[in-house]
Write an enzyme that holds these catalytic residues in place. Sequence first.
Site, PDB file in Angstrom:
ATOM      1  N   GLY A 101       0.839  -1.205   0.000  1.00  0.00           N
ATOM      2  CA  GLY A 101       0.000   0.000   0.000  1.00  0.00           C
ATOM      3  C   GLY A 101       0.866   1.244   0.000  1.00  0.00           C
ATOM      4  CB  SER A 102       0.237   4.584   1.384  1.00  0.00           C
ATOM      5  OG  SER A 102      -1.002   4.696   0.721  1.00  0.00           O
ATOM      6  CB  THR A 103       4.272   1.270   3.654  1.00  0.00           C
ATOM      7  OG1 THR A 103       3.973   0.045   2.993  1.00  0.00           O
ATOM      8  CG2 THR A 103       3.325   1.437   4.820  1.00  0.00           C
TER       9      THR A 103
END
Lengths: 382, 643
Positions: B318-320
Amino acid sequence: MAIEYLNKSDLSLSQKLWRLNWLFVLVLLATASVGFAMLYSAANGSLEPWAGRQILRFSIGIGLMLLVAMTNLRIWLKYSYVLYLVALVLLGAVELGGTIGMGAQRWIDLGAVNLQPSELMKVALVLALARYFHGSNIEEIGRPLFLLPPMLMVAAPTMLVLRQPDLGTAVMLVIGSGAIFFVAGVRIWKFAVLLVATLISAPISWQFLREYQKQRVLTFLNPESDPLGSGYHIIQSKIALGSGGLFGKGFMQGSQSHLSFLPEKQTDFIFTMLAEEFGLIGGLVLLGLYILILAYGFSIANSSRNHFGRLVSMGVTTTFFLYVFINIAMVMGLIPVVGVPLPLVSYGGTAMMTLLFGFGLLLSVHINRDEPIGRRGAADDF
Amino acid sequence: MQRDNERHKNFSRRAAMLAGGKAVLISALVGRMYFLQVVESKRYKTLADENRVNFRLLAPLRGRIVDRFGVPIADNQQNYRVLLIPEQTDDIEKTLLRLGGLIPISKSEKRYIMREVRRKRSFVPVTLRENLSWEDVARIEVNSPDLPGIMIDVGQSRFYPHAIETAHILGYVAAVSEGEVTGDPLLELPGFRIGKSGIEKVYDRVLRGASGSLQVEVNAYGRVIRELERNEGQPGTRLHLTIDTQLQKLASEKLRGESGSVVVMDIYSGDVLAMVSTPGFDPNAFNKGLSTSEWNALVSNDRSPLINKSIGGHYAPGSTFKMVVALAALEKGVISSESEVYCSGETKLGNATFHCWKRGGHGTTDLKKGISQSCDVYFYEIAKRTGIERIAEMARRLGFGARLGLDLPGEKPGLIPSDEWKRLVIGSPWQQGETLLAGIGQGYVLTTPLQLAVMTARLVNGGVAVTPHLTRDIISMDSIVRRNKVENRDIGLIPSHLALVRDAMNSVVNVPSGTAFNSRIKKPEFRMGGKTGTAQVRRISKQERENRVLKNNELPWKERDHALFVGFAPVDSPRYAISVVVEHGGGGSKVAAPIARDVLEMVQRRNVAWARNKQSSGEPAISNVIISDSNDKSRRGEFGHGD
C-alpha cells in the site's frame, strides 16, 4: 561251609586299612576340592548355599565309601542280585508314587531324604552283571541264549528310567552295561548286530521320548536356530568357555557365570564355570585328575585275581567315565544337553553317593585283589 | 586256575581296547576345549563382552536460548515423572489404587500400565505419568510410605517461559519423527526432542550438544550390576538472541486479538529487537505432544497461528511503498522537491479511472504533501513518469523482492513485478496502468513485514544495505563469532533525496495534516517518523464507488483492508525502524500507527534507562530487565549501538 570259608579268608581291619589305596582317596579328595572351590565361587565367595553343604555331603560319602571298601568283596558278590532286585523294585515304585520334579519322576520321598533309585541302579546293575559273568566261561559267553538273561537285566531298568523319563541315566545304563559285556568277552560282531538293530528301531524309540527330550536332541543338532530358547544354554556355555581362553578370567571373575548368563552354573554347567575362570589350563587340570582316577580303575581291574572284581572295577570305572564324558561333551556342545552332573564336582548328593559307593567297591576290589573267588563265591570253586 | 588265567588275558585285552576307546573320547574333549578356548577364544571373548557390557547414551542438556539481556526464553525445566517399579511392590493393583487417590488415573491409563508391567522385567520402571505439577509431586512424596514401588524421577524438558509471544521466533521442539532419523543414535533415544521450527530448528545442531555415554555391566536379566565408564558429553551451546523480551511482549499485547505482525530492528546493526506474529501458539504444548483436535484447531484457524507472518506473510505494501516510488522518481530526475501534481481525486489513463483515497482530491500536491497526506494521484503521476523498471530496481535496493536471509525457516521473498516477470509468469506484456497501481503499492507488489522494516531502516540509516538477524553471534558447529559492526554495502542513494523522504515521513506524523498525526509520540526526544498504509484486498466496483464505498466494519473480516505502518525513531537521529501490519485491520493511520507509536516509545525508553543504568552502576536497576547471567556483563554495551 561257604560262610565258614568266607570268614577264614577275611582280612583283619588293620590289614584292610593297610591295603587301602590311600593315594586314590587323595586324588578323589583333590577332585572334590576343585568342586568346593567352584561352588564357593558360584556363590560369589560364600560357603552358602552350596560349598558348605557339598563338603558335608562329601565327608559322609567318603565315610560310606570306606565302609563299602571295608566290606568283603564276597559279601557284595553274594548280595549283588538282591541289591539289583531291590533297586528294580524301587525304580518301579517311582513310577507309581514318585515325587514330581523337573517334569520327571525320579525320587522316592523317604521323609528325611529323597532316594533316587536310578542312581542306585547304576551300581546295582554293575554288580549284578559282574556276578553273572563272573560265573561264566568263554564257551558259555559264545552262546546267544546265555546272553539273554543279562540283556534282560539291562533292559528292565532302562525301560523304567526311560519312562520317567531320564535319557541321561538310560544312556549310561546301556553303555555302562555294554562295557561289561565287552570286557566279559562277548564277540564284537554281536555288538555290531545290536547296534544295527538299535538304529533300525530308533524311530520307534523316538516315540518314547518326551517332547522336551526330542527338543533337546533337535536343539543339539542346531543350537543357533533358537538362541533364546533351548539353544540358549549351549550357546552361553560355549561363550563362557571360549571367553575363558588359555588362562581364564580369574577365580570368581567369570562374567558369564556371575552375571547369570550361564545357566545351572553350580550343577550341570560347573565345568564351564571352571573353564571360564581358570581357562584351558584349569579344564585340563581337572581332566588330568579324572584321567588319574580312570587309570587307577584300570590298574585295579587288571590287578584283581578274581573275575568279579575285574568286572566290577571296569563297570564302575566306565560309569564314572560316562559321567565325565557326557557332562563335559554336553557343556561344550558336542552332545545334547541330557542333564548329567560332573562327577565329584557338581553340586548335588545323589550322583556323589552313587560314585562314592562305586569307588568303595573299587577299593574293596583293590583290598581283596589277591583273593581268588570261585564261581559261586568260594576260593576253590572253579 | 588255568581257565581264569585265560579269562584274565582275554579281559586284559578287552579292557585295553575299552581304555583306548575312552582315551580317544577324552582326546576329543581336549580337542574341543582347545578349539573353543584357544582357536575361537577371541570371538567368544567379544560375545561375552557383548553379553556383559551395555552401552547407554546420555542425552545432552539442550542449550538455553536467552534474549539480548540474557533473560532465558527457552529453558530446560525439570520434568517430574512418577514411575512404578513392579518388583518393589507386592500388590500392583493396590499401589495403583492408592496412587489413584492422589492423582487421577483413568481406566485406559491403568490398562496401559498393566500391559507395560507385564511386558517389561520386574525391575524396569514403568512411567505412569509425566509433567507432574509440584503439588502432585509433594502429595506423592508425603504418601510414599503407603506407595511401595512408586518413585518420583526428574528429567529435563524444554520450557518456554514466554511461550505464545516468542513462539514464532523460537519455534518448538518435539519428538523425532521417522523421517528425521539420520542414524545418529541420539535421535533414537526415547523421549529425545529436536527443533522442529524457528530458531530451535535452524540452530538445532548447536543447541543439541554432544551425547554422553554410559557403559554399564548388566546381568542376564538386564539388571545393572555396576557402572564401568561414564562420559558426560557436551551440553548444547547457549544461544544469545537480539530479541528484547519485554518489547516483544508489549508488541504482542498491542496486537492482541488481531492477526498481524510487528517487526522492530536496529537500523545500523540489523538486530531484530522484536518480531511478533499474532495469533501465536503455545510451543510447550508441542513438546508435550498435541492431541489431534488441538492440532486440527491450529491448522484450520483462518488467522494461521502457525505461520510467522513477519517473514511468511505476503502483503501489498500500500502507501508504505510510496517512499520507494518517490526515490526512484527523484533518482530518474522526473521530479524535484518542488514538482507539483494537481489531485482532483482521480486520474485517467486511457479508459480507466484511478481514484485517490480522498474523494475530492488533495489539490496541488508536491512530494512532501504527497507523502504526508498520502496522495494517490500524485504517485500515479510520478510512477507513470518513472516507469516500472526503475521502481522495481529501487525496491530491490531497499530490500524487496528477495529473501533477506534471516536465520529463520519459512521466509518468503515477496514480489516486485516487472515487464520481464509478467511476460514470464503471466504471459502478457506489462500495462502502464499496472505501473500506476504499483505506484501506490498495490497490484502485483507483495512484501513481507520484515522487508518493510528493512526498507525503513535503509531509508533512514543513510542508505546502507543493513540485513536483519536474530542471533547476536555468527554460529556454526565449530565456532561462535561475535557479529562485528557489519560493513554494510552502500545502496547508492543520494543523501538529499533521502533527506527529502525523511522530512516527508516526519510530517506524516508530526504535522497536523499528516495521516498519522494522532499517533505521534509527544515526548520530543522520542518523536517518530513514518508512513501509513492501507492495502486494499478487494476490488471496488464502479457501481459501489458511485454509490458509496463500503466502510471496513461493514465488510466481512476477510475483505477488510490491511492496516500498515512503517516508522522510525527518534526522528532526528534515527536508531530503530518498525513495521506494523494488521491483517484486515482497517486504516493504517487508525490501527497500525498507534501500535507503532507505543512500541517505538518503549524501545527508546528502555534504551535510555539502560544507558543511564549502565552509567550509574554495573547492575541493572530496571525492574523489568532481568539479567540472569553474570557472563553478560561485558556484552551489555551492545544495546547502545555506535557508542
